[in-house]
Enzyme design. Structure first.
Site: not given
Ligand code: NDP
Length: 498
Positions: A180, A233-235, A237-238, A255, A289, A387
């Site tokens: 996804k 993704g974000s900590t 949502v992780g 990650e 990141c 961050e």
């Molecule tokens: P998120 O962590 O929200 O999104 C990453 C992924 O998780 C996307 O595919 C998102 O889908 C999905 N997601 C969102 N909610 C859920 C859930 N409940 N269960 C499972 N998967 C989910 O990152 P954001 O895009 O909102 O960015 C927010 C912040 O996160 C940024 O400002 C940054 O600080 C950090 N970030 C860090 C990254 C890294 O590489 N370490 C990468 C991206 C963001 P959807 O896109 O539909 O929301």
């Protein structure tokens, strides 16, 4: 270069394009241009369930988990070739959806292809241990088996690159997958479906669902038929993914974010460090990141060095991501733009000195922010700890290596760090004491498929890349092989009683 009509995408399930069962769709506006650039099927819970069912069937009954390493390698190498062949179109899609500069997007496509190449080599090196030391009657074998169905959730900052840090390695191990991508940047990941089919990967082995975090990501991470989640993704949502995984105790690899320090000692090659300091915060608009978002400078050279950082950052070309000369493109979303501007405001109010930038830029019809430098930052300020994920650099000063290490380790993150010095003792002693998954010495943000990547503390768990990637996507199985006649338990009991 902007397509006259938006690119159209369906879900990829069971080896073919399918619409969502509800017929619902969503679209994506380029963050730099006033144009819709993609329209996508919107996966709901039922579509995610269908994708998981296809992956489960392909794992439990399909040929892929039992294919030889050589057969898998052939497909992965072919996929790498196809990514290279389609580089121009893939890079364009990436730029239109994410706002990143087109020249950088092209480099990312090459980088991604290299990951598929490397994963192919690993598929032929999945080996275990043999214990010939357990006595004459026993041979112990420890083998690796694919972990099963892997759910992959990726963010918007490096869409094809990040999926390529996960998917080819899971495939090399013999797993089947449901991917996804972020709702903001699903285009290149959806295009992988056809690429992988052409590369010979059997139907159902890779399934791709475009949709929102909730419900699509949430359903994937909580589903009992998924054996492992690999998330970037974000900590926050992780942590949600970890909670969702509890139902069936699936393995979770994460990650996550970073607040990475670049530590500049007075004896460093300051010209090289200067370039890396500006690159570290401007690369991918700071939406990275690994961004070097904290600059820790030794006080004796601090003032002069920061002055040079500000002057160089002032020169960085911010503009249309489709322009070959652009180094900093558009901010990915309104939400991200507001978050960055909010941190700039917080920095000002906390008493940091705004040495450069801090303003939105009126370019095209998009969201752009000037490279921004704060100095006189102290470790307790939010802009020193959290961050920001934008082109905002926080400069702190230190006197001794001990202080530098203390500041470097003072956030909840531990993804990466840079150390700049000509002194070998300083380089090694500081690198060893920084709690981060990667430390660069006299360089910054290089990456090689061979080298593992991941974070300490709240920057993640597990590692991607390198030969360790195979460990992530496999289970260990112990086989105990008895040699020759076995003394029965019953006979042993009689001997003892005699
Ligand atoms: P998120 O962590 O929200 O999104 C990453 C992924 O998780 C996307 O595919 C998102 O889908 C999905 N997601 C969102 N909610 C859920 C859930 N409940 N269960 C499972 N998967 C989910 O990152 P954001 O895009 O909102 O960015 C927010 C912040 O996160 C940024 O400002 C940054 O600080 C950090 N970030 C860090 C990254 C890294 O590489 N370490 C990468 C991206 C963001 P959807 O896109 O539909 O929301």
């Amino acid at each position: 270069m902007i397509p006259k009509t938006p690119f159209q995408y369906e879900l990829w399930i069971g080896g073919k394009e399918v619409p969502s069962q509800s017929g619902k769709r969503f679209d994506r506006q380029s963050p730099a241009h006033d144009a819709v650039v993609g329209e996508y099927a919107r996966a709901d819970v039922v579509d995610v369930d269908a994708a998981i069912e296809a992956a489960r069937e392909a794992f439990d009954r399909g040929p892929w988990p039992n294919a030889s390493g050589a057969e898998r390698a052939k497909c992965l190498l072919k996929a790498a070739d196809l990514i290279r062949q389609q580089k121009e179109e893939l890079a364009l899609v990436e730029t239109l959806e994410s706002g990143k500069p087109i020249a950088q997007a092209r480099d990312e496509m090459d980088w991604a292809a290299g990951l598929w190449d490397y994963a192919a080599t690993l598929s032929r090196h999945i080996y275990g241990d043999a214990y010939n030391s357990l006595g004459p009657a026993m041979l112990g074998l420890v083998i690796r088996e694919p972990i099963g169905v892997v759910g992959i959730i990726t963010p918007w900052n490096f869409p094809l690159l990040i999926v390529s840090q996960k998917l080819p390695f899971a495939l090399a191990a013999g797993c089947t997958c449901v991917v996804k991508p972020s709702e903001l940047t699903p285009g290149t990941t959806l295009r992988l479906g056809k690429i992988l089919a052409e590369a010979g990967i059997p139907d159902g082995v890779v399934n791709i669902v475009s949709g929102f975090g909730d419900p699509a990501g949430a359903q994937l991470s909580s589903h009992p038929q998924v054996d492992m989640m690999s998330f970037t993704g974000s900590t926050s949502v992780g942590k949600t993914v970890i909670n969702a995984s509890r139902g069936n105790l699936k393995k979770v690899e994460l990650e996550l974010g970073g607040k990475n320090p670049q530590i500049i000692f007075a004896d460093a090659d300051l010209d090289a460090a200067l370039d890396a300091a500006v690159f570290g915060i401007c690369f991918n608009m700071g939406e990275c990141c690994n961004s070097g978002s904290r600059l820790l400078v030794q006080r004796t050279v601090g003032e002069e060095f920061v002055h040079r950082v500000v002057e160089l950052a002032r020169e960085v070309t911010v503009g249309d991501p489709l322009d070959e000369k652009t180094k900093v493109g558009a901010i990915v979303s309104e939400q991200q733009f507001a978050k960055i501007m909010g941190y700039i405001d917080q920095g000002r109010r906390a008493g940091a000195n705004l040495a450069l930038g801090g303003q939105p830029l009126q370019i095209l019809n998009g969201r752009f922010i000037e490279p921004t430098v704060f100095d006189s930052v102290t470790p307790g300020m939010a802009i020193a700890k959290e961050e920001i994920f934008g082109p905002v650099l926080s400069v702190l000063t230190f006197d001794t290596p001990e202080q530098a290490i203390e500041i470097a380790n003072s956030t909840m993150y531990g993804l990466s760090a840079g150390v700049w010095t000509r002194d070998l003792d300083t380089a090694l002693s500081v690198s060893r004491r920084i709690r981060a998954g990667t430390v660069w010495v006299n360089t910054f943000m290089d990456g090689y498929p061979e080298l593992p990547f991941g974070g300490y503390k709240e920057s993640g768990q597990g590692r991607e890349l390198g030969r360790f990637a195979i460990d992530q996507f496999t289970e260990l199985k112990t086989i105990q092989l008895h040699v020759g006649p076995r003394t029965s338990w019953w006979a042993r009991r009689r001997e003892t009683n005699a």
